[in-house]
Design an enzyme around this catalytic site. Structure first.
Site, mmCIF file in Angstrom:
data_model
loop_
_atom_site.group_PDB
_atom_site.id
_atom_site.type_symbol
_atom_site.label_atom_id
_atom_site.label_comp_id
_atom_site.label_asym_id
_atom_site.label_seq_id
_atom_site.Cartn_x
_atom_site.Cartn_y
_atom_site.Cartn_z
ATOM 1 N N ARG A 136 109.671 -9.438 -35.436
ATOM 2 C CA ARG A 136 110.205 -8.808 -34.203
ATOM 3 C C ARG A 136 111.721 -8.930 -34.094
ATOM 4 O O ARG A 136 112.289 -8.856 -33.008
ATOM 5 C CB ARG A 136 109.552 -9.377 -32.949
ATOM 6 C CG ARG A 136 108.060 -9.146 -32.914
ATOM 7 C CD ARG A 136 107.494 -9.309 -31.504
ATOM 8 N NE ARG A 136 106.068 -9.069 -31.532
ATOM 9 C CZ ARG A 136 105.157 -10.000 -31.800
ATOM 10 N NH1 ARG A 136 105.533 -11.238 -32.041
ATOM 11 N NH2 ARG A 136 103.885 -9.696 -31.818
ATOM 12 N N LYS A 180 122.568 1.696 -35.526
ATOM 13 C CA LYS A 180 121.480 2.662 -35.768
ATOM 14 C C LYS A 180 120.861 2.308 -37.116
ATOM 15 O O LYS A 180 121.559 2.283 -38.134
ATOM 16 C CB LYS A 180 122.013 4.094 -35.826
ATOM 17 C CG LYS A 180 122.274 4.710 -34.465
ATOM 18 C CD LYS A 180 122.615 6.187 -34.619
ATOM 19 C CE LYS A 180 122.985 6.806 -33.293
ATOM 20 N NZ LYS A 180 123.449 8.197 -33.441
ATOM 21 N N GLU A 233 133.624 12.329 -43.105
ATOM 22 C CA GLU A 233 133.549 11.549 -41.860
ATOM 23 C C GLU A 233 134.944 11.113 -41.413
ATOM 24 O O GLU A 233 135.229 11.037 -40.221
ATOM 25 C CB GLU A 233 132.638 10.320 -42.040
ATOM 26 C CG GLU A 233 131.178 10.649 -42.316
ATOM 27 C CD GLU A 233 130.432 11.280 -41.133
ATOM 28 O OE1 GLU A 233 130.950 11.255 -40.001
ATOM 29 O OE2 GLU A 233 129.333 11.815 -41.369
ATOM 30 N N LYS A 284 135.046 4.210 -33.915
ATOM 31 C CA LYS A 284 133.601 4.025 -33.721
ATOM 32 C C LYS A 284 133.306 2.764 -32.910
ATOM 33 O O LYS A 284 132.424 2.767 -32.048
ATOM 34 C CB LYS A 284 132.869 3.997 -35.065
ATOM 35 C CG LYS A 284 131.371 3.950 -34.860
ATOM 36 C CD LYS A 284 130.571 4.535 -35.959
ATOM 37 C CE LYS A 284 129.090 4.552 -35.535
ATOM 38 N NZ LYS A 284 128.195 4.988 -36.577
ATOM 39 N N GLU A 313 123.858 6.230 -27.214
ATOM 40 C CA GLU A 313 124.127 7.668 -27.272
ATOM 41 C C GLU A 313 123.618 8.410 -26.035
ATOM 42 O O GLU A 313 122.919 9.409 -26.113
ATOM 43 C CB GLU A 313 123.525 8.266 -28.550
ATOM 44 C CG GLU A 313 124.227 9.565 -28.924
ATOM 45 C CD GLU A 313 123.841 10.098 -30.303
ATOM 46 O OE1 GLU A 313 123.935 9.340 -31.281
ATOM 47 O OE2 GLU A 313 123.470 11.264 -30.365
ATOM 48 N N ARG A 364 128.970 8.649 -27.333
ATOM 49 C CA ARG A 364 128.648 8.414 -28.751
ATOM 50 C C ARG A 364 128.265 9.721 -29.460
ATOM 51 O O ARG A 364 128.463 9.864 -30.659
ATOM 52 C CB ARG A 364 127.523 7.375 -28.882
ATOM 53 C CG ARG A 364 127.243 7.029 -30.332
ATOM 54 C CD ARG A 364 126.453 5.744 -30.489
ATOM 55 N NE ARG A 364 126.197 5.468 -31.883
ATOM 56 C CZ ARG A 364 125.706 4.348 -32.371
ATOM 57 N NH1 ARG A 364 125.420 3.363 -31.546
ATOM 58 N NH2 ARG A 364 125.504 4.201 -33.662
ATOM 59 N N ASN A 394 128.939 13.062 -33.520
ATOM 60 C CA ASN A 394 128.186 14.107 -34.244
ATOM 61 C C ASN A 394 129.034 15.368 -34.432
ATOM 62 O O ASN A 394 128.496 16.417 -34.807
ATOM 63 C CB ASN A 394 126.901 14.468 -33.485
ATOM 64 C CG ASN A 394 125.982 13.271 -33.369
ATOM 65 O OD1 ASN A 394 125.996 12.403 -34.242
ATOM 66 N ND2 ASN A 394 125.215 13.199 -32.303
ATOM 67 N N HIS A 451 128.408 18.022 -37.102
ATOM 68 C CA HIS A 451 127.110 17.717 -37.713
ATOM 69 C C HIS A 451 126.026 18.752 -37.409
ATOM 70 O O HIS A 451 125.014 18.778 -38.100
ATOM 71 C CB HIS A 451 126.625 16.328 -37.291
ATOM 72 C CG HIS A 451 127.342 15.212 -38.012
ATOM 73 N ND1 HIS A 451 128.701 15.023 -37.919
ATOM 74 C CD2 HIS A 451 126.891 14.235 -38.843
ATOM 75 C CE1 HIS A 451 129.047 13.969 -38.650
ATOM 76 N NE2 HIS A 451 127.974 13.479 -39.221
ATOM 77 N N HIS A 503 124.649 19.521 -40.771
ATOM 78 C CA HIS A 503 123.335 19.000 -41.147
ATOM 79 C C HIS A 503 122.457 20.116 -41.712
ATOM 80 O O HIS A 503 121.719 19.921 -42.681
ATOM 81 C CB HIS A 503 122.698 18.350 -39.926
ATOM 82 C CG HIS A 503 121.674 17.326 -40.264
ATOM 83 N ND1 HIS A 503 120.827 16.780 -39.353
ATOM 84 C CD2 HIS A 503 121.358 16.764 -41.453
ATOM 85 C CE1 HIS A 503 120.021 15.922 -39.962
ATOM 86 N NE2 HIS A 503 120.338 15.895 -41.227
HETATM 87 N N1 GLY Z 1 126.602 8.358 -37.066
HETATM 88 C C1 GLY Z 1 126.741 8.567 -35.687
HETATM 89 C C2 GLY Z 1 126.422 7.367 -34.862
HETATM 90 O O1 GLY Z 1 126.311 6.276 -35.385
HETATM 91 O O2 GLY Z 1 126.269 7.489 -33.671
#
Ligand code: GLY
Length: 349
Positions: A116, A138, A180, A211, A221, A225, A229, A232, A236
């Site tokens: 956990r 993330k 990036e 960041k 997000e 945040r 993107n 993207h 993407h």
């Molecule tokens: N790669 C975008 C983020 O970490 O929010």
């Protein structure tokens, strides 16, 4: 340099610069004082590198996983957790993720779910990992139907972005990272004239600074945040279509670069910006040596279909766009406007 991700109890430092990996022992001693064992999760190609001299200050074991996006599977998480059990890793112990974005995503997710949740320290070894993937918590793996569909927010105990380990990065991987970096350069409205003189340490620090500040403000997000993107939405879709044709055609960051050039044109089409912004985007992408035209045979119909599937949108699409109030998430962009802009964009190439 040190950057704080200010998230209270879940806060941590991201350290950048040549030799940052040597701070691993100190970070572990400070952030996981009861740890006795460390599992270093990495990929096979990295263990022989001269810089792979990591010292956790603990009893340490190297666990090798395959590299690349296809290695991000639930089966790999099961494998890692079983290895952690066999190493006797307890809740006080730590995982160290050493590799590109795929390895740190996988190691981070295994750390998030094992018992956990155990602590993880990330040592990203690709430019994309250092400027984006390893920061912000993330973590996750892919399903056969899509990327990052299973995951968790699991903030690391620290991130060490050692620019020395980038010495042996293949040229294409630099291209991916530079996409990036170009995104951060544009979001920060830095002058294109400064690109030529910027060292890789400067570039990593610029992105990590941006960041860290954004994640400190919006961990999950819910707002700002999402600006990360930028480029993207189309990027993407371009990446997915290219991957289905030839896995070597485009790297993630190269697809993002095309997405950035398109976002500038879409913002102009919507009357949010003018020609100047398109010129700035093109100049920044050129200065970073990135592509900015759509690969042949990627039609607007196909790209829109992929974007709609990706975003589960049926009638309109969401983009991050520049505008009078700065960069914003703009929902509800009509499909016909997107199609028209893609068609014009293609004709420019
Ligand atoms: N790669 C975008 C983020 O970490 O929010």
């Amino acid at each position: 340099m040190n950057f704080d991700v200010a998230l209270g109890e879940r806060g941590y430092e991201v350290r950048t610069g040549a030799g940052a990996r040597r701070e691993l022992t100190e970070v572990i001693a400070r952030r996981a004082p009861r740890a006795r064992t460390a599992a270093i999760v990495t990929s096979a190609g990295l263990v022989d590198r001269s810089w792979f001299d990591l010292d956790t200050g603990l009893e340490q074991h190297v666990v090798v996983v395959p590299d690349g996006e296809t290695a991000k599977t639930l089966a790999a998480v099961e494998y890692l957790c079983e290895r952690f059990i066999s190493l006797g890793l307890s809740r006080d112990d730590v995982v160290v993720g050493v590799g590109g974005g795929a390895v740190t995503d996988l190691a981070g997710f295994a750390a998030a779910v094992y018992l956990r949740g155990v602590g993880v320290i990330q040592v990203p070894t690709s430019l994309v990992g250092q400027v984006d993937a390893a920061i912000g918590g993330k973590t996750g793996v892919n399903l056969t139907v899509g990327k990052n569909l299973v995951g968790a927010f699991h903030q690391p105990l620290g991130v060490l972005c050692d620019t020395e380990v980038l010495d042996t990065l293949p040229e294409r991987e630099w291209g991916s990272g530079r996409g990036e970096v170009a995104k951060c350069w544009l979001l920060e409205r830095r002058d294109v004239e400064e690109i030529a003189a910027a060292t890789r340490e400067d570039l990593v620090a610029l992105c990590v600074g941006l960041k860290s500040a954004i994640v400190s403000d919006d961990e999950r997000e819910q707002g700002r945040r999402a600006l990360l993107n930028y480029g993207h939405t189309l990027g993407h879709a371009v990446e997915l279509l290219a991957l289905s044709r030839d896995p070597d055609e485009l790297r993630h960051g190269e697809a993002v670069a095309i997405g950035l050039a398109f976002a500038a044109r879409l913002a102009r089409e919507l009357g949010r910006t003018g020609d100047d912004s398109v010129h700035v985007h093109d100049a920044v992408l050129d200065a970073f040596g990135l592509p900015r035209s759509l690969p042949n045979a990627m039609t607007s119909e196909r790209l829109i279909e992929v974007m709609q599937r990706d975003k589960k949108a049926h009638h309109d699409l969401t983009f991050v766009l520049d505008g009078p109030a700065g960069f914003e998430v703009v929902p509800g962009v009509a499909v016909d406007v997107v199609a028209r802009t893609i068609d014009r964009f293609r004709l420019e190439a």
